[in-house]
Design an enzyme around this catalytic site. Sequence first.
Site, mmCIF file in Angstrom:
data_model
loop_
_atom_site.group_PDB
_atom_site.id
_atom_site.type_symbol
_atom_site.label_atom_id
_atom_site.label_comp_id
_atom_site.label_asym_id
_atom_site.label_seq_id
_atom_site.Cartn_x
_atom_site.Cartn_y
_atom_site.Cartn_z
ATOM 1 N N LYS A 138 0.846 -1.208 0.000
ATOM 2 C CA LYS A 138 0.000 0.000 0.000
ATOM 3 C C LYS A 138 0.879 1.255 0.000
ATOM 4 O O LYS A 138 2.079 1.176 0.248
ATOM 5 C CB LYS A 138 -0.894 -0.020 1.238
ATOM 6 C CG LYS A 138 -0.133 0.058 2.557
ATOM 7 C CD LYS A 138 -1.051 -0.192 3.756
ATOM 8 C CE LYS A 138 -0.267 -0.154 5.060
ATOM 9 N NZ LYS A 138 -1.075 -0.668 6.193
ATOM 10 N N TYR B 87 15.920 30.382 8.032
ATOM 11 C CA TYR B 87 14.756 31.085 8.576
ATOM 12 C C TYR B 87 14.796 31.149 10.092
ATOM 13 O O TYR B 87 15.103 30.152 10.758
ATOM 14 C CB TYR B 87 13.468 30.365 8.175
ATOM 15 C CG TYR B 87 13.097 30.545 6.723
ATOM 16 C CD1 TYR B 87 12.891 31.818 6.190
ATOM 17 C CD2 TYR B 87 12.946 29.443 5.896
ATOM 18 C CE1 TYR B 87 12.545 31.977 4.860
ATOM 19 C CE2 TYR B 87 12.599 29.593 4.569
ATOM 20 C CZ TYR B 87 12.403 30.866 4.058
ATOM 21 O OH TYR B 87 12.064 31.018 2.745
HETATM 22 C C1 LIG Z 1 -0.361 -1.622 6.906
HETATM 23 C C2 LIG Z 1 -0.960 -2.888 7.355
HETATM 24 C C3 LIG Z 1 -0.145 -4.009 7.538
HETATM 25 C C4 LIG Z 1 1.359 -3.961 7.468
HETATM 26 O O1 LIG Z 1 1.848 -3.450 8.687
HETATM 27 P P1 LIG Z 1 3.406 -3.233 8.966
HETATM 28 O O2 LIG Z 1 3.448 -2.768 10.368
HETATM 29 O O3 LIG Z 1 3.867 -2.203 8.000
HETATM 30 O O4 LIG Z 1 4.065 -4.545 8.752
HETATM 31 C C5 LIG Z 1 -0.781 -5.208 7.840
HETATM 32 N N1 LIG Z 1 -2.127 -5.279 7.958
HETATM 33 C C6 LIG Z 1 -2.935 -4.202 7.817
HETATM 34 C C7 LIG Z 1 -4.406 -4.357 7.978
HETATM 35 C C8 LIG Z 1 -2.376 -2.969 7.522
HETATM 36 O O5 LIG Z 1 -3.166 -1.905 7.387
#
Ligand SMILES: *Cc1c(COP(=O)(O)O)cnc(C)c1O
Length: 376
Positions: free
Chosen positions: A39, A269
């Site tokens: 994702k 800044y």
């Molecule tokens: C993002 C996510 C993961 C992966 O989690 P990590 O901590 O990055 O390994 C797994 N399951 C769900 C439902 C998620 O949203």
Amino acid sequence: MEKARCRCWVEISKRRIAENFAAVREVVGAAVEVMPVVKADAYHHGAVEVSRVLAGAGARWLAVSNVEEGVELRDAGVGVRILVMAGLLGGEWETAAARDLTPVIHSLGELAVLERIALRTGRRLPYHLKIDTGLGRLGMRASSGEILSAIHGAPHTELEGLMTHFASASDFNDPQTGQQSIAFESMFMLLAGHGCQPGYLHTASSSAIAYGRRGSWKTMVRPGLSIYGYVSPAEGDPPERLLAVGPALSWKAAVLDVKDVPRGAAIGYGARFRAPRPMRIAVLGAGYADGYPHQLGNRSRVILKGRHAALLGAVSMDLLTVDATECPDLEPGDAATLLGREGEVAVDATELAHGAGTVAYTVLCGIATRVKKFYV
Ligand SMILES: *Cc1c(COP(=O)(O)O)cnc(C)c1O
């Protein structure tokens, strides 16, 4: 000295992604399916490239958050199973079915929607069902009886997986993960007792894998962050860490200018840094518009010519100023490392996150789209 490829860029090691995936598989063993999470553009590593690497390395499943992300992978020719984890909007159910994206169902109403599409398309549509065992986010809180009757009311669909997500998997002071596991197990037993026995049971993401919460691995795991080479720091007293992974992404910026400033010179800044002595500073072509956290003003370091160099003053939109006093032969056009390793010297996303009061996830996901990606 390495020369800049452009103003600001990341280099992503495909080999490292494949090695991290292999390391997860090794830890959980052959009986557990590993479904890498790609994702958010694979946590900014590039979802298409990363997915190709993972599929090439033997991944049979990938997980994304939404239908758009799944469609991008299908358009790029990624053929493995894809689970859509974070909810679908009205018109997306049809798209998901048409593109073979497997939805996670979070409410019984969604199951009725899926059943209607299955009837219309004449295809038996698989889904994974998510229960809320205590995270209090997506996932259903329905009873097993309600779930069973909804499943029987949707005979053209197939319950292929049962999942939940942990709220505190890296916290060994908090009993929540154990409580969530018990709630998951009891729902599974209740469904199984009525003949509903999905093949994929999954609860664990990176922390539960890395810190050896073996009881949570079930028949599938969902590693995200660890595929990219990081594991969240644990709280409390964790057992020995099982998983060794390394960062796949280096973040670099061009040296735009190098100059000497006198003692007392104000930098950036708000004049948040004043030179305590004559100094040489380098100006780098990266800033918060590239995703470098603004909170790191005066409190991070980069790597110049194999040495750590302190960030001086505020983070600007497009520029950073760093201490180059120890780098007499640094020149415009050289490359500086914001995140990564030069020889023995490293800066990683956990360090930057710590300085910015955030977590490694947001440092990686925060790298802006204008930062070009190169695969090495
Ligand atoms: C993002 C996510 C993961 C992966 O989690 P990590 O901590 O990055 O390994 C797994 N399951 C769900 C439902 C998620 O949203």
